[in-house]
Scaffold this motif. Structure first.
Motif, PDB file in Angstrom:
ATOM      1  N   SER A  96       0.921  -1.386   0.059  1.00 46.37           N
ATOM      2  CA  SER A  96      -0.052  -0.009  -0.023  1.00 46.37           C
ATOM      3  C   SER A  96       0.727   1.133  -0.029  1.00 46.37           C
ATOM      4  CB  SER A  96      -0.869  -0.109   1.238  1.00 46.37           C
ATOM      5  OG  SER A  96      -0.238  -0.144   2.483  1.00 46.37           O
ATOM      6  N   LEU A  97       1.916   1.243   0.816  1.00 46.51           N
ATOM      7  CA  LEU A  97       3.000   2.236   0.496  1.00 46.51           C
ATOM      8  C   LEU A  97       3.483   2.564  -0.683  1.00 46.51           C
ATOM      9  CD1 LEU A  97       4.775   1.903   4.157  1.00 46.51           C
ATOM     10  CD2 LEU A  97       3.033   3.947   3.275  1.00 46.51           C
ATOM     11  N   ALA A  98       3.771   1.583  -1.299  1.00 48.58           N
ATOM     12  CA  ALA A  98       4.299   1.537  -2.805  1.00 48.58           C
ATOM     13  C   ALA A  98       3.296   2.210  -3.656  1.00 48.58           C
ATOM     14  CB  ALA A  98       4.773   0.188  -3.172  1.00 48.58           C
ATOM     15  N   ALA A  99       2.123   1.786  -3.685  1.00 49.40           N
ATOM     16  CA  ALA A  99       0.948   2.526  -4.207  1.00 49.40           C
ATOM     17  C   ALA A  99       0.701   3.915  -3.955  1.00 49.40           C
ATOM     18  CB  ALA A  99      -0.303   1.595  -4.101  1.00 49.40           C
ATOM     19  N   ALA A 306      -5.993   6.589   3.381  1.00 53.03           N
ATOM     20  CA  ALA A 306      -4.628   6.271   3.635  1.00 53.03           C
ATOM     21  C   ALA A 306      -3.851   7.020   2.389  1.00 53.03           C
ATOM     22  CB  ALA A 306      -4.089   4.992   3.761  1.00 53.03           C
ATOM     23  N   MET A 307      -4.336   6.966   1.114  1.00 55.25           N
ATOM     24  CA  MET A 307      -3.525   7.486  -0.059  1.00 55.25           C
ATOM     25  C   MET A 307      -4.151   8.932  -0.330  1.00 55.25           C
ATOM     26  SD  MET A 307      -3.549   4.423  -2.584  1.00 55.25           S
ATOM     27  CE  MET A 307      -3.134   2.682  -1.725  1.00 55.25           C
ATOM     28  N   ALA A 308      -5.070   9.521   0.206  1.00 53.36           N
ATOM     29  CA  ALA A 308      -5.852  10.741  -0.272  1.00 53.36           C
ATOM     30  C   ALA A 308      -5.069  11.803   0.251  1.00 53.36           C
ATOM     31  CB  ALA A 308      -7.109  10.728   0.533  1.00 53.36           C
ATOM     32  N   PRO A 309      -4.665  12.985  -0.833  1.00 58.37           N
ATOM     33  CA  PRO A 309      -3.792  13.995  -0.313  1.00 58.37           C
ATOM     34  C   PRO A 309      -4.483  15.174   0.313  1.00 58.37           C
ATOM     35  CG  PRO A 309      -4.680  14.136  -2.658  1.00 58.37           C
ATOM     36  CD  PRO A 309      -5.316  12.993  -2.182  1.00 58.37           C
ATOM     37  N   GLY A 310      -4.891  14.667   1.522  1.00 63.51           N
ATOM     38  CA  GLY A 310      -5.258  15.455   2.731  1.00 63.51           C
ATOM     39  C   GLY A 310      -4.196  15.584   3.880  1.00 63.51           C
ATOM     40  N   GLY A 311      -4.845  16.359   4.765  1.00 62.04           N
ATOM     41  CA  GLY A 311      -3.939  16.506   5.942  1.00 62.04           C
ATOM     42  C   GLY A 311      -4.032  15.191   6.970  1.00 62.04           C
ATOM     43  N   LEU A 312      -3.035  14.965   7.600  1.00 57.84           N
ATOM     44  CA  LEU A 312      -2.681  13.887   8.294  1.00 57.84           C
ATOM     45  C   LEU A 312      -3.854  13.800   9.448  1.00 57.84           C
ATOM     46  CD1 LEU A 312      -1.303  11.424  10.110  1.00 57.84           C
ATOM     47  CD2 LEU A 312       0.138  13.438  11.049  1.00 57.84           C
ATOM     48  N   ASP A 313      -4.021  15.048  10.209  1.00 58.71           N
ATOM     49  CA  ASP A 313      -5.106  14.985  11.007  1.00 58.71           C
ATOM     50  C   ASP A 313      -6.363  14.503  10.389  1.00 58.71           C
ATOM     51  OD1 ASP A 313      -5.029  17.280  10.117  1.00 58.71           O
ATOM     52  OD2 ASP A 313      -3.756  18.109  11.764  1.00 58.71           O
TER      53      ASP A 313
END
Length: 352
Positions: A96-99, A306-313
């Motif tokens: 998943s991290l590679a994706a 997990a992959m969406a380019p939003g904020g961590l929190d």
């Protein structure tokens, strides 16, 4: 640093009134969305209500103390959700991290070109508008590179706000066919003594994280403090909605207030560009999540968050509200931010 919004000095009494008004609007919006069973309604409803109020000229504000308390509470809530079941997803992380990495590369190659070709953005502004990093990090680097920080701030804010609304809507619409997340079983509410222990650990974690210079210390430190207690079996249960709910509303409020004092004429001009960046980022990360879900035994919604380019929190809180493992989502978002923080400055200095 050049401000991305209009400069405005408000008297203290006026600011206090703006905070109270923002809280009232966020609470009404969050409860209304929750009442109609909108997915993650407390979060999304509060954010949309405050953002709309801000864009229509209503003076709203969020003090830093409210942001810190909200993030600490959400972080502790996420930490308490970690269990032995959560740890069973660790073998799937490398794929998943590679994706995630591939989706980031695709986004950074496609979106800036689209902004340049379709809207005539200069290269610096186009690139910084599409960087899926922490908001403050992106604005600081935008100022350093000479990008149009106002457009960057508007597009970055629109992308995060769009994700907050689109992801719950899409996942809610597909809930009947999407597999449930096995790493987040139903848990009873924590007893008062366990809650005291949890928030004591969260506060200690936040203080240590701030002392060590860790980004988002209230959120990350509180999450780590809660994780230690929950994963070790010292506490076993969930933070009750009576505590987590107001924190979700406050988190939505903090995001919605980003629209305050934005130049509305510039916002309207940037609306189409922001929509394009949001659409591309959503499509690319959703495609990566679909492909990954076909290869590993994880729900699509969990992988997309997990992959969406939003904020961590923001994405971790959204995962918790939607019933997906927030520790998995937070872990991926942390590694994305760390990777961008280390690699992006080198790449951008050479590319720009």
């Amino acid at each position: 640093m050049t401000s991305p919004v209009k400069d405005a000095q408000q008297p203290a009494a006026d600011t206090h009134g703006a905070v109270l008004l923002a809280c009232a609007i966020a609470t009404a919006g969050g409860l209304a969305a929750h009442a109609i069973n909108f997915p993650a309604g407390l979060l999304a409803g509060a954010m949309v209500a405050v953002a709309l109020a801000a864009l229509t000229g209503v003076h709203v504000a969020a003090p830093d103390a409210l942001r810190r308390v909200a993030f600490l509470t959400v972080g502790a809530t996420i930490g308490a959700s970690v269990s032995q079941e959560t740890l069973t997803s660790l073998p799937n992380w490398p794929l998943s991290l590679a994706a995630l990495a591939l989706s980031l590369v695709a986004l950074m190659l496609a979106a800036p070109v689209a902004l340049q070709k379709v809207f005539g953005y200069d290269r610096r502004t186009a690139v910084m508008s599409c960087v899926p990093g922490a908001f403050s990090f992106v604005l600081a680097f935008s100022d350093e590179t000479g990008a149009d920080i106002r457009r960057v701030a508007i597009i970055q804010t629109m992308r995060l706000a769009g994700l907050f609304v689109a992801i719950p809507l899409i996942l809610g619409a597909t809930a009947s066919v999407a597999p449930q997340d096995p790493a987040l079983p139903s848990r009873a509410s924590l007893e008062p003594i366990a809650l005291v222990a949890l928030f004591a650990a969260a506060i200690v974690g936040a203080l240590v994280s701030r002392r060590c210079g860790i980004a988002a210390p209230e959120f990350i430190g509180a999450m780590l403090g809660g994780m230690v207690l929950s994963a070790s079996g010292v506490i076993d249960g969930a933070v009750p909605l009576a505590i987590a709910g107001p924190a979700f509303i406050a988190t939505g409020l903090v995001i919605g207030v980003r629209f305050a004092n934005i130049d509305r004429a510039l916002f309207l001009k940037s609306l189409a560009a922001g929509s394009l960046v949001f659409a591309l980022s959503s499509a690319i990360t959703a495609t990566a999540a679909v492909a990954t879900a076909a290869l590993i035994d994880e729900p699509f919604g969990k992988l997309w968050l997990a992959m969406a380019p939003g904020g961590l929190d923001s994405m971790a809180a959204l995962a918790l509200a939607l019933g997906h493992d927030p520790a998995f989502v937070a872990g991926h978002q942390v590694l994305r931010f760390l990777g961008l923080s280390l690699v992006l400055p080198i790449i951008l200095r050479r590319a720009l």
